[in-house]
Enzyme design. Structure first.
Site, mmCIF file in Angstrom:
data_model
loop_
_atom_site.group_PDB
_atom_site.id
_atom_site.type_symbol
_atom_site.label_atom_id
_atom_site.label_comp_id
_atom_site.label_asym_id
_atom_site.label_seq_id
_atom_site.Cartn_x
_atom_site.Cartn_y
_atom_site.Cartn_z
ATOM 1 N N SER A 79 0.832 -1.199 0.000
ATOM 2 C CA SER A 79 0.000 0.000 0.000
ATOM 3 C C SER A 79 0.876 1.261 0.000
ATOM 4 O O SER A 79 1.636 1.456 -0.944
ATOM 5 C CB SER A 79 -0.969 -0.069 1.190
ATOM 6 O OG SER A 79 -2.043 0.820 1.032
ATOM 7 N N ASP A 142 -9.500 -5.345 -4.755
ATOM 8 C CA ASP A 142 -8.925 -4.434 -3.756
ATOM 9 C C ASP A 142 -9.888 -3.262 -3.550
ATOM 10 O O ASP A 142 -10.206 -2.539 -4.486
ATOM 11 C CB ASP A 142 -7.556 -3.934 -4.241
ATOM 12 C CG ASP A 142 -6.757 -3.230 -3.163
ATOM 13 O OD1 ASP A 142 -7.350 -2.467 -2.375
ATOM 14 O OD2 ASP A 142 -5.529 -3.424 -3.131
ATOM 15 N N HIS A 171 -7.328 -6.065 -0.221
ATOM 16 C CA HIS A 171 -6.160 -5.194 -0.002
ATOM 17 C C HIS A 171 -5.068 -5.936 0.786
ATOM 18 O O HIS A 171 -4.204 -5.328 1.379
ATOM 19 C CB HIS A 171 -6.605 -3.920 0.726
ATOM 20 C CG HIS A 171 -5.590 -2.822 0.694
ATOM 21 N ND1 HIS A 171 -5.144 -2.241 -0.472
ATOM 22 C CD2 HIS A 171 -4.925 -2.206 1.700
ATOM 23 C CE1 HIS A 171 -4.263 -1.302 -0.182
ATOM 24 N NE2 HIS A 171 -4.094 -1.267 1.122
#
Length: 192
Positions: A79, A142, A171
């Site tokens: 991320s 995601d 995610h």
């Protein structure tokens, strides 16, 4: 790769923002333990300063100076950690990079905008020149980073990226993600 060079290879796990205790956040500690045998120089998993905004101006120097990122390092970022790695790769050489849920834009989120990663164009060719390999891991479902953004990152990196896309990993917020470990294990075996 010589035996001396191979003995120096280490990994640094760069977390996403919001992780003030990385050992208790999603899959990070599990992954560090799982891939440790692959990295004779060690696997570094530490709490990062500024964990909620993840400012580029703080994270890049921390990765380079405090964690000792160099040309024998494989960076593994999730991320915001993937965004940090992409910016680091624009100016610094590493052995390799693994980008998990890599974002292209701040998506209109003020906290993401404040990080500084999305304030200018990405330097794709510099990134690919500064890493011997780049692996990008994405998931179609995601909910935080749209899959179109992740695919655009892969296109920007071009043929130099190994792109792995799952359908149902979200995610990657699970406590264990064997699929990520397997991709890293496979790649590291090709470097021997």
């Amino acid at each position: 790769m010589s035996l001396t060079e191979a003995s120096k290879i280490k990994a640094i796990i760069v977390p996403g923002n919001g992780c003030d205790d990385v050992r208790d956040s999603v899959f990070y500690d599990w992954l560090a333990q799982r891939i440790r045998p692959l990295f004779p120089g060690g696997v570094i998993l530490r709490d990062f300063p500024d964990p909620y905004v993840a400012r580029e101006s703080i994270w890049i120097p921390f990765i380079l100076n405090e964690l000792g990122c160099d040309e024998n390092t494989v960076l593994i970022g999730h991320s915001s950690g993937a965004s940090a790695i992409m910016r680091l790769l624009e100016y610094h050489k590493v052995l390799g990079a693994v980008l998990i849920s890599a974002a292209l834009t701040d998506q209109g989120i003020e906290n993401e905008r404040a990080s500084g990663y999305y304030s200018r164009p990405w330097q794709w060719s510099a990134m690919t020149k500064n890493a011997k390999f780049i692996i990008q891991i994405s998931s179609e479902d995601d909910h935080l980073v749209p899959i179109d953004e992740q695919r655009t990152v892969a296109k920007g990196l071009g043929g130099d990226v190994e792109y792995v896309e799952f359908k149902d990993m979200g995610h990657f917020l699970m406590s264990e993600v064997p699929q990520i470990a397997q991709v890293i294990e496979r790649k590291m075996k090709t470097l021997e």
